[in-house]
Design an enzyme around this catalytic site. Structure first.
Site, short mmCIF file in Angstrom:
data_model
loop_
_atom_site.label_atom_id
_atom_site.label_comp_id
_atom_site.label_asym_id
_atom_site.label_seq_id
_atom_site.Cartn_x
_atom_site.Cartn_y
_atom_site.Cartn_z
N LYS A 116 -5.76 -2.30 -6.60
CA LYS A 116 -5.94 -0.85 -6.71
C LYS A 116 -5.16 -0.30 -7.91
O LYS A 116 -5.62 0.58 -8.63
CB LYS A 116 -5.51 -0.16 -5.41
CG LYS A 116 -6.47 -0.48 -4.25
CD LYS A 116 -5.92 -0.07 -2.88
CE LYS A 116 -6.85 -0.58 -1.78
NZ LYS A 116 -6.34 -0.32 -0.41
N GLN A 166 -1.22 1.49 3.00
CA GLN A 166 -2.02 0.27 3.17
C GLN A 166 -1.96 -0.20 4.62
O GLN A 166 -0.88 -0.34 5.19
CB GLN A 166 -1.50 -0.82 2.21
CG GLN A 166 -2.33 -2.07 2.20
CD GLN A 166 -3.76 -1.87 1.69
OE1 GLN A 166 -3.99 -1.11 0.75
NE2 GLN A 166 -4.72 -2.51 2.33
N ASP A 185 -8.00 7.75 1.25
CA ASP A 185 -8.65 6.74 2.09
C ASP A 185 -9.66 7.39 3.04
O ASP A 185 -10.48 6.70 3.65
CB ASP A 185 -7.60 5.99 2.94
CG ASP A 185 -7.17 4.69 2.28
OD1 ASP A 185 -7.95 4.16 1.46
OD2 ASP A 185 -6.08 4.19 2.61
#
Ligand code: NAP
Length: 328
Positions: A78, A122, A145
């Protein structure tokens, strides 16, 4: 314009496969890596224009709790994508002993920080931390997200919001390949809240509203769907999206000739020939490509597109915040 240039890239990226499929009846392989690269390139241009308007360079902060090597790898990818697009980024690493309260404080600080446009934690987080509490703690406008309950709720109600990157990646791939979804039968295998649920929403919801969903008729299969029924539902599907984490779950006999098979699964298995580890999806790729019309490979399918969609979400979040601030 963007759509046209993406189509032409897809055409050239997959031309070899198309040519091959004309001669061998093999599925057209959807080259997610090439499509993602083009999207990142376009996002880079869009970001440059945005900054030229006087906006600060968009910033994404990723938080990793613990030392899971897979999480490290995902976040590293990312960060590489951020650099390519021109998004400034940083990774905050916290020890696995971090308490939920400490993590919530880190998130609260990032929510308050005006330089930070996007925050992602994460997953998975260590077991002593409640994943839902963490996802809901990320400010809805910075939740790149799309896991905050407000963003999921907006998606469920066809409202504009931030859509989780993996289902958005699948939707973008289907559109990009001109796969007809309107009124078609789709099966989503898996019912997780972060991937399969938003996927099923995007597939079945009405395309005339803000989420521009895909108008398919959707069946959701899960752990308790008997294998015979799973096979039966899959055989009726024009589109199969599988997100389970079980190599070889979808076999050739489960796929209708010409169907589009999107493999979200990522499994690390030992290669019997080389003894080395390799990544595979949930679909028996070599078998299924003999009957499917389109298929995504693993690696190189949904994975790179997911990262590209995260970049898109970050730019969207930065733009929303900038224009909101300007208008208030
Ligand atoms: P998850 O939370 O573990 O969910 C897996 C789902 O599969 C669950 O809903 C489970 O049902 C269902 N399931 C288990 N066995 C099944 C079976 N035999 N038949 C049908 N359904 C079954 O995983 P996830 O986060 O959704 O991720 C799924 C896979 O996608 C994993 O391999 C993950 O690594 C991968 N992934 C890839 C990307 C990407 O960018 N390519 C992104 C995210 C995830 P229950 O609900 O009953 O347990």
């Amino acid at each position: 314009m963007l759509r046209r240039s993406l189509r032409s890239i897809a055409f050239s990226a997959s031309r070899n496969y198309v040519v091959k499929s004309l001669y061998s009846n093999m599925a057209q392989i959807i080259d997610g890596k090439a499509i993602a690269q083009e999207i990142r390139f376009q996002l880079g241009k869009e970001l440059k224009q945005f900054v030229e308007e006087g906006a600060p360079v968009p910033h994404l902060t990723a938080v990793i709790v613990g030392d899971d090597p897979a999480s490290e790898k995902y976040v590293a990818n990312k960060m590489i994508a951020c650099r390519e697009v021109g998004i400034s980024s940083e990774t905050k690493r916290l020890p696995s002993s971090t308490t939920q309260e400490e993590l919530l404080q880190v998130i609260a600080d990032l929510n308050q920080d005006p330089r930070v446009n996007g925050v992602l934690v994460q997953l998975p987080v260590p077991e002593h931390i409640n994943e839902r509490t963490i996802c809901n703690a990320v400010n809805v406008d910075k939740d790149v997200d799309g896991f905050n309950e407000l963003n999921i709720g907006r998606l469920a109600l066809d409202m504009d919001g931030i859509i989780p990157a993996t289902p958005l990646a699948v939707k973008t791939l289907l559109e990009h390949q001109n796969i007809e979804t309107h009124g078609r039968n789709a099966v989503v295998v898996g019912r997780s809240k972060n991937v399969s649920l938003p996927m099923a929403i995007l597939l079945h919801a009405d395309g005339k509203y803000a989420t521009k969903a895909l108008d398919a008729t959707v069946t959701i299969c899960h752990r308790y769907t008997p294998p015979k029924e799973l096979a039966r539902y899959c055989r009726q599907a024009d589109i199969i999206v599988v997100a389970v984490g079980k190599p070889g779950l979808i076999t050739k006999d489960m796929v209708k000739p010409g169907a589009c098979v999107i493999d979200v699964g990522i499994n690390r298995i030992k290669d019997e020939n080389t003894g080395k580890f390799k990544l595979v999806g949930d679909v028996d790729f070599e078998e299924v490509r003999q009957v499917a019309g389109h298929i995504t490979p693993v690696p190189g399918g949904v994975g790179p597109m997911t990262v590209a969609m995260l970049m898109q979400n970050t730019l969207k979040a930065a733009k929303n915040q900038f224009y909101d601030r300007k208008s208030s």
